[in-house]
Design a protein around this motif. Sequence first.
Motif, PDB file in Angstrom:
ATOM      1  N   ASP A 201      17.109  24.565 103.349  1.00 43.24           N
ATOM      2  CA  ASP A 201      17.362  24.614 104.786  1.00 43.24           C
ATOM      3  C   ASP A 201      16.004  24.599 105.479  1.00 43.24           C
ATOM      4  O   ASP A 201      15.310  25.611 105.534  1.00 43.24           O
ATOM      5  CB  ASP A 201      18.135  25.884 105.130  1.00 43.24           C
ATOM      6  CG  ASP A 201      18.459  25.993 106.623  1.00 43.24           C
ATOM      7  OD1 ASP A 201      17.854  25.249 107.434  1.00 43.24           O
ATOM      8  OD2 ASP A 201      19.286  26.845 106.982  1.00 43.24           O
ATOM      9  N   ASN A 202      15.618  23.437 105.988  1.00 45.16           N
ATOM     10  CA  ASN A 202      14.267  23.289 106.520  1.00 45.16           C
ATOM     11  C   ASN A 202      14.018  24.155 107.754  1.00 45.16           C
ATOM     12  O   ASN A 202      12.868  24.508 108.046  1.00 45.16           O
ATOM     13  CB  ASN A 202      13.994  21.823 106.853  1.00 45.16           C
ATOM     14  CG  ASN A 202      13.975  20.951 105.620  1.00 45.16           C
ATOM     15  OD1 ASN A 202      13.422  21.331 104.598  1.00 45.16           O
ATOM     16  ND2 ASN A 202      14.591  19.783 105.701  1.00 45.16           N
ATOM     17  N   ALA A 203      15.065  24.516 108.463  1.00 41.93           N
ATOM     18  CA  ALA A 203      14.901  25.341 109.663  1.00 41.93           C
ATOM     19  C   ALA A 203      14.535  26.779 109.320  1.00 41.93           C
ATOM     20  O   ALA A 203      13.900  27.475 110.120  1.00 41.93           O
ATOM     21  CB  ALA A 203      16.179  25.309 110.500  1.00 41.93           C
ATOM     22  N   SER A 204      14.918  27.235 108.122  1.00 44.83           N
ATOM     23  CA  SER A 204      14.614  28.603 107.705  1.00 44.83           C
ATOM     24  C   SER A 204      13.729  28.675 106.472  1.00 44.83           C
ATOM     25  O   SER A 204      13.203  29.736 106.144  1.00 44.83           O
ATOM     26  CB  SER A 204      15.918  29.365 107.416  1.00 44.83           C
ATOM     27  OG  SER A 204      16.564  28.822 106.276  1.00 44.83           O
ATOM     28  N   GLY A 205      13.580  27.528 105.772  1.00 44.79           N
ATOM     29  CA  GLY A 205      12.812  27.515 104.538  1.00 44.79           C
ATOM     30  C   GLY A 205      13.542  28.053 103.332  1.00 44.79           C
ATOM     31  O   GLY A 205      12.978  28.110 102.231  1.00 44.79           O
ATOM     32  N   SER A 206      14.799  28.439 103.501  1.00 45.47           N
ATOM     33  CA  SER A 206      15.538  29.071 102.401  1.00 45.47           C
ATOM     34  C   SER A 206      16.088  28.027 101.437  1.00 45.47           C
ATOM     35  O   SER A 206      16.496  26.927 101.832  1.00 45.47           O
ATOM     36  CB  SER A 206      16.672  29.931 102.941  1.00 45.47           C
ATOM     37  OG  SER A 206      17.590  29.146 103.674  1.00 45.47           O
ATOM     38  N   ARG A 207      16.130  28.382 100.144  1.00 46.05           N
ATOM     39  CA  ARG A 207      16.638  27.503  99.107  1.00 46.05           C
ATOM     40  C   ARG A 207      18.142  27.690  98.929  1.00 46.05           C
ATOM     41  O   ARG A 207      18.688  28.743  99.260  1.00 46.05           O
ATOM     42  CB  ARG A 207      15.919  27.787  97.789  1.00 46.05           C
ATOM     43  CG  ARG A 207      14.410  27.601  97.834  1.00 46.05           C
ATOM     44  CD  ARG A 207      13.750  28.092  96.551  1.00 46.05           C
ATOM     45  NE  ARG A 207      14.029  29.517  96.324  1.00 46.05           N
ATOM     46  CZ  ARG A 207      13.856  30.142  95.169  1.00 46.05           C
ATOM     47  NH1 ARG A 207      13.434  29.462  94.112  1.00 46.05           N
ATOM     48  NH2 ARG A 207      14.111  31.433  95.056  1.00 46.05           N
TER      49      ARG A 207
END
Length: 399
Positions: A201-207
Amino acid sequence: MTHQLTRLSLICSLWCTGALADAVLSPVYNDGAVEGFNSFDPPHAASADDGNPGATLGEQRRWAFERALEYWARRLDSDVVIEVAAEMNNLSCNAFSAVLGSAGPNNVSRDWFPGADGTNPTFANTWYPIALANSIADRDLGPGSSDIGSQFNKNIDESDNCLGSNTWYYALGEAPPGTISFFATVLHEIGHGIGVTTFVDNASGSRLLDRDDVYMKFLEDHSTGKLWPEMDDTERMASAIDTSDLHWVGANVLAALGPLSDGISGGHAQMYAPNPLRGGSSVSHWDTAIEDSDNNHELMEPSATGSEKLLITGELLQDLGWNDVPANDCTFTSDRLSLSSFFSGDNTHNACVSVTYDGAVIIGGSTNATAGREVVLKNGFTVEQGATFGVNTDPDIGL
């Protein structure tokens, strides 16, 4: 373990205006009985004149879609059928811009390979798009569902308020002014479905479920020198908008950068990382600066340019684990010969993918060949000194 992606928007991409065993990519049309890919509307005259044999608009759409699947099939090696679901839908569009299409893997899988014994080049505890996972595992890890979901904007044909008078072009070759190549758009979107995408999730950086995906393994932020798996969520979020500093560092791509004239920084290929973030487009495309010396842009850039080629995407797929065209099997990198291509002298050219000249072919005089849309040379093709070999093909599709 296989995980089904429940929202196509998690991994969909937006493409906006402005000698291996072939895989089999099989279409699954999900439109209603008389709409979209099944429409009985009259065909586009221009496309029919240029070689699309469809007697209805739906038949023309299916013909162009299936030619794109065949193109990718020749580029990939898989004994497991890749099912590609497709629909024509109402996607965003106005007089000036449009979402042409979106696509992505319907499932992801991990840890399906036997032991890390050095014989299988896969990463443990890492998400793979299902078509690639199936290919490496040599079995269907997600039976009962299609592997790729795709949709394309029917408003481009069916609404006067969508891109003015522009329409889809359903033949091969360069799209005439006022039209948009449906074939090239499908090629682009299927590229995402077979692996040109991250599940971060590029908006949060989460995998995705706190695990790496294979695509992110090769992403580096050049300003920090860190690979994405080495970063925390905050660092990945910042890297996704680090324009010109987000790079691809896979070995196959790095070995193929020679023909590029732009889009290279620090010896790496630049990825699309605009600030602000563009959901559905950021990270999962090449930078718009990617270009070769003939001013061709990469097919997998975020916007249609009209001059698209597969410049380094084949090598990206190799980095991911696809058994694409091996660089060391070819003395040249293109798998196409255009109408004006001739070979002369005593050079020997080894085939990159399949064709249609069986066995060893030695040209000793002056010989011509006719071979449909493309000619691909097999091992053993030789042109003797002073001989010429001319190729007659259907209109060049530009890739």
